[in-house]
Design a protein around this motif. Structure first.
Motif, PDB file in Angstrom:
ATOM      1  N   THR A   1     -31.384  -8.090  10.493  1.00 36.35           N
ATOM      2  CA  THR A   1     -31.012  -8.027   9.090  1.00 36.35           C
ATOM      3  C   THR A   1     -29.661  -8.679   8.863  1.00 36.35           C
ATOM      4  O   THR A   1     -28.795  -8.686   9.731  1.00 36.35           O
ATOM      5  N   SER A   2     -29.489  -9.207   7.677  1.00 30.21           N
ATOM      6  CA  SER A   2     -28.249  -9.889   7.317  1.00 30.21           C
ATOM      7  C   SER A   2     -27.164  -8.872   6.984  1.00 30.21           C
ATOM      8  O   SER A   2     -27.431  -7.854   6.368  1.00 30.21           O
ATOM      9  N   ARG A   3     -25.938  -9.170   7.366  1.00 25.76           N
ATOM     10  CA  ARG A   3     -24.805  -8.314   7.027  1.00 25.76           C
ATOM     11  C   ARG A   3     -23.966  -8.989   5.966  1.00 25.76           C
ATOM     12  O   ARG A   3     -22.827  -8.638   5.770  1.00 25.76           O
ATOM     13  N   TYR A   4     -24.505  -9.953   5.289  1.00 28.51           N
ATOM     14  CA  TYR A   4     -23.741 -10.703   4.300  1.00 28.51           C
ATOM     15  C   TYR A   4     -23.427  -9.833   3.082  1.00 28.51           C
ATOM     16  O   TYR A   4     -24.331  -9.331   2.434  1.00 28.51           O
ATOM     17  N   LYS A   5     -22.154  -9.642   2.789  1.00 31.14           N
ATOM     18  CA  LYS A   5     -21.685  -8.941   1.589  1.00 31.14           C
ATOM     19  C   LYS A   5     -22.223  -7.513   1.464  1.00 31.14           C
ATOM     20  O   LYS A   5     -22.751  -7.126   0.432  1.00 31.14           O
ATOM     21  N   ASP A   6     -22.063  -6.726   2.520  1.00 33.13           N
ATOM     22  CA  ASP A   6     -22.548  -5.346   2.515  1.00 33.13           C
ATOM     23  C   ASP A   6     -21.432  -4.339   2.767  1.00 33.13           C
ATOM     24  O   ASP A   6     -21.684  -3.189   3.092  1.00 33.13           O
ATOM     25  N   THR A   7     -20.181  -4.772   2.590  1.00 36.64           N
ATOM     26  CA  THR A   7     -19.028  -3.954   2.957  1.00 36.64           C
ATOM     27  C   THR A   7     -18.057  -3.852   1.789  1.00 36.64           C
ATOM     28  O   THR A   7     -17.848  -4.822   1.070  1.00 36.64           O
ATOM     29  N   LEU A   8     -17.473  -2.674   1.613  1.00 36.93           N
ATOM     30  CA  LEU A   8     -16.395  -2.490   0.657  1.00 36.93           C
ATOM     31  C   LEU A   8     -15.095  -2.338   1.428  1.00 36.93           C
ATOM     32  O   LEU A   8     -15.058  -1.684   2.474  1.00 36.93           O
ATOM     33  N   LEU A   9     -14.040  -2.924   0.903  1.00 37.56           N
ATOM     34  CA  LEU A   9     -12.706  -2.749   1.459  1.00 37.56           C
ATOM     35  C   LEU A   9     -11.962  -1.783   0.550  1.00 37.56           C
ATOM     36  O   LEU A   9     -11.764  -2.068  -0.637  1.00 37.56           O
ATOM     37  N   LEU A  10     -11.595  -0.628   1.094  1.00 39.69           N
ATOM     38  CA  LEU A  10     -10.887   0.411   0.349  1.00 39.69           C
ATOM     39  C   LEU A  10      -9.409   0.347   0.729  1.00 39.69           C
ATOM     40  O   LEU A  10      -9.061   0.475   1.900  1.00 39.69           O
ATOM     41  N   ILE A  11      -8.543   0.181  -0.270  1.00 37.21           N
ATOM     42  CA  ILE A  11      -7.114   0.072  -0.005  1.00 37.21           C
ATOM     43  C   ILE A  11      -6.381   1.108  -0.842  1.00 37.21           C
ATOM     44  O   ILE A  11      -6.599   1.199  -2.051  1.00 37.21           O
ATOM     45  N   GLY A  12      -5.552   1.888  -0.172  1.00 39.32           N
ATOM     46  CA  GLY A  12      -4.764   2.879  -0.888  1.00 39.32           C
ATOM     47  C   GLY A  12      -3.756   3.530   0.027  1.00 39.32           C
ATOM     48  O   GLY A  12      -4.036   3.748   1.207  1.00 39.32           O
ATOM     49  N   ASP A  13      -2.587   3.831  -0.518  1.00 37.43           N
ATOM     50  CA  ASP A  13      -1.566   4.425   0.320  1.00 37.43           C
ATOM     51  C   ASP A  13      -1.730   5.934   0.479  1.00 37.43           C
ATOM     52  O   ASP A  13      -1.200   6.514   1.395  1.00 37.43           O
ATOM     53  N   ALA A  14      -2.469   6.553  -0.382  1.00 30.28           N
ATOM     54  CA  ALA A  14      -2.709   7.994  -0.267  1.00 30.28           C
ATOM     55  C   ALA A  14      -4.042   8.224   0.433  1.00 30.28           C
ATOM     56  O   ALA A  14      -5.090   7.839  -0.071  1.00 30.28           O
ATOM     57  N   ASN A  15      -3.994   8.835   1.598  1.00 31.74           N
ATOM     58  CA  ASN A  15      -5.208   9.045   2.383  1.00 31.74           C
ATOM     59  C   ASN A  15      -6.253   9.839   1.615  1.00 31.74           C
ATOM     60  O   ASN A  15      -7.448   9.602   1.758  1.00 31.74           O
ATOM     61  N   SER A  16      -5.833  10.776   0.756  1.00 34.09           N
ATOM     62  CA  SER A  16      -6.806  11.586   0.027  1.00 34.09           C
ATOM     63  C   SER A  16      -7.625  10.737  -0.938  1.00 34.09           C
ATOM     64  O   SER A  16      -8.819  10.963  -1.112  1.00 34.09           O
TER      65      SER A  16
ATOM     66  N   ASP B   1      -6.377   0.912  -4.686  1.00 32.90           N
ATOM     67  CA  ASP B   1      -5.659   2.014  -5.308  1.00 32.90           C
ATOM     68  C   ASP B   1      -4.207   1.918  -4.861  1.00 32.90           C
ATOM     69  O   ASP B   1      -3.761   2.628  -3.971  1.00 32.90           O
ATOM     70  N   ILE B   2      -3.493   0.964  -5.450  1.00 34.85           N
ATOM     71  CA  ILE B   2      -2.108   0.705  -5.061  1.00 34.85           C
ATOM     72  C   ILE B   2      -1.229   0.678  -6.306  1.00 34.85           C
ATOM     73  O   ILE B   2      -1.698   0.365  -7.399  1.00 34.85           O
ATOM     74  N   PRO B   3       0.051   1.015  -6.152  1.00 37.35           N
ATOM     75  CA  PRO B   3       0.956   1.021  -7.313  1.00 37.35           C
ATOM     76  C   PRO B   3       1.097  -0.368  -7.919  1.00 37.35           C
ATOM     77  O   PRO B   3       1.116  -1.375  -7.214  1.00 37.35           O
ATOM     78  N   LEU B   4       1.214  -0.404  -9.235  1.00 41.06           N
ATOM     79  CA  LEU B   4       1.362  -1.683  -9.935  1.00 41.06           C
ATOM     80  C   LEU B   4       2.826  -1.998 -10.228  1.00 41.06           C
ATOM     81  O   LEU B   4       3.116  -2.940 -10.967  1.00 41.06           O
ATOM     82  N   ALA B   5       3.742  -1.240  -9.647  1.00 43.88           N
ATOM     83  CA  ALA B   5       5.163  -1.347  -9.991  1.00 43.88           C
ATOM     84  C   ALA B   5       5.660  -2.793 -10.057  1.00 43.88           C
ATOM     85  O   ALA B   5       6.191  -3.226 -11.072  1.00 43.88           O
ATOM     86  N   SER B   6       5.475  -3.562  -9.018  1.00 49.63           N
ATOM     87  CA  SER B   6       5.945  -4.948  -9.053  1.00 49.63           C
ATOM     88  C   SER B   6       4.815  -5.926  -9.324  1.00 49.63           C
ATOM     89  O   SER B   6       5.033  -7.023  -9.778  1.00 49.63           O
ATOM     90  N   GLY B   7       3.610  -5.530  -9.006  1.00 42.03           N
ATOM     91  CA  GLY B   7       2.470  -6.417  -9.193  1.00 42.03           C
ATOM     92  C   GLY B   7       2.220  -7.339  -8.022  1.00 42.03           C
ATOM     93  O   GLY B   7       1.157  -7.943  -7.919  1.00 42.03           O
ATOM     94  N   ASP B   8       3.189  -7.465  -7.121  1.00 35.35           N
ATOM     95  CA  ASP B   8       3.055  -8.395  -6.003  1.00 35.35           C
ATOM     96  C   ASP B   8       1.897  -8.035  -5.078  1.00 35.35           C
ATOM     97  O   ASP B   8       1.187  -8.922  -4.595  1.00 35.35           O
ATOM     98  N   ASP B   9       1.693  -6.735  -4.823  1.00 38.09           N
ATOM     99  CA  ASP B   9       0.635  -6.324  -3.902  1.00 38.09           C
ATOM    100  C   ASP B   9      -0.749  -6.656  -4.455  1.00 38.09           C
ATOM    101  O   ASP B   9      -1.579  -7.225  -3.753  1.00 38.09           O
ATOM    102  N   LEU B  10      -0.992  -6.317  -5.721  1.00 37.34           N
ATOM    103  CA  LEU B  10      -2.298  -6.621  -6.309  1.00 37.34           C
ATOM    104  C   LEU B  10      -2.495  -8.128  -6.414  1.00 37.34           C
ATOM    105  O   LEU B  10      -3.574  -8.638  -6.124  1.00 37.34           O
ATOM    106  N   ARG B  11      -1.461  -8.854  -6.798  1.00 40.35           N
ATOM    107  CA  ARG B  11      -1.555 -10.315  -6.897  1.00 40.35           C
ATOM    108  C   ARG B  11      -1.908 -10.928  -5.536  1.00 40.35           C
ATOM    109  O   ARG B  11      -2.757 -11.812  -5.439  1.00 40.35           O
ATOM    110  N   ALA B  12      -1.274 -10.433  -4.464  1.00 43.77           N
ATOM    111  CA  ALA B  12      -1.551 -10.948  -3.114  1.00 43.77           C
ATOM    112  C   ALA B  12      -2.993 -10.665  -2.713  1.00 43.77           C
ATOM    113  O   ALA B  12      -3.663 -11.521  -2.110  1.00 43.77           O
TER     114      ALA B  12
END
Length: 163
Positions: A2-17, A58-69
């Motif tokens: 089976t193909s594994r093409y585009k079957d993954t989500l990347l979850l990003i957040g500084d709070a483990n909960s 799920d990251i702070p938007l304070a500077s915007g640099d992280d989301l932009r990157a």
């Protein structure tokens, strides 16, 4: 195989909960990659772009640099554009939502969110992008895509194709 093409989500957040909450929501429908911050997320994107269907940030938007990157990393490289969904705390004025869109987020989910709402929004976003990727592959392979908008047969397409 089976193909594994585009079957993954990347979850990003500084709070483990927050990441564990998202993990619980999506663990039965996607493979999951997790990062504690945008820098780790960019590395995972670069290494796994072929498999990632969407990024939930799920990251702070304070500077915007992280989301932009993250957005820039998701839109470059050998693989197709990967949608980034920002999960944010509402400002009450709409400024945070607008700022996330200005930075390039494909969609925004406001906290607190419900399981069904975030599942549905992610599924719609992933489906939309996968249809777009499929159409781009067809065009890349030489197929011409025609939508019937009342075009008279033969006016824009060769007669044998138009019929």
């Amino acid at each position: 195989m089976t193909s594994r093409y585009k079957d993954t989500l990347l979850l990003i957040g500084d709070a483990n909960s927050d990441r564990s909450s998202l993990h619980g929501i999506f663990e039965s429908s996607y493979y999951l990659l997790e990062a504690e911050n945008a820098a780790q997320g960019v590395l995972l994107l670069e290494q796994n772009a072929r498999y990632i269907a969407a990024v939930l940030a799920d990251i702070p938007l304070a500077s915007g640099d992280d989301l932009r990157a993250l957005v820039e990393a998701a839109h470059t490289g050998q693989e197709n554009e990967i949608p980034v969904m920002a999960i944010i705390t509402p400002s009450g004025t709409g400024e945070n939502e607008e700022y996330a869109f200005v930075l390039g987020a494909a969609d925004v989910v406001l906290k607190p969110y419900t399981k069904l709402a975030v599942q549905r929004r992610v599924q719609v976003l992933v489906d939309l992008y996968q249809h777009q990727w499929h159409l781009e592959k067809l065009v890349e392979n030489g197929y011409r895509i025609w939508y019937d908008d009342g075009i008279a047969p033969g006016s824009e397409w060769p007669e044998d194709i138009a019929q």
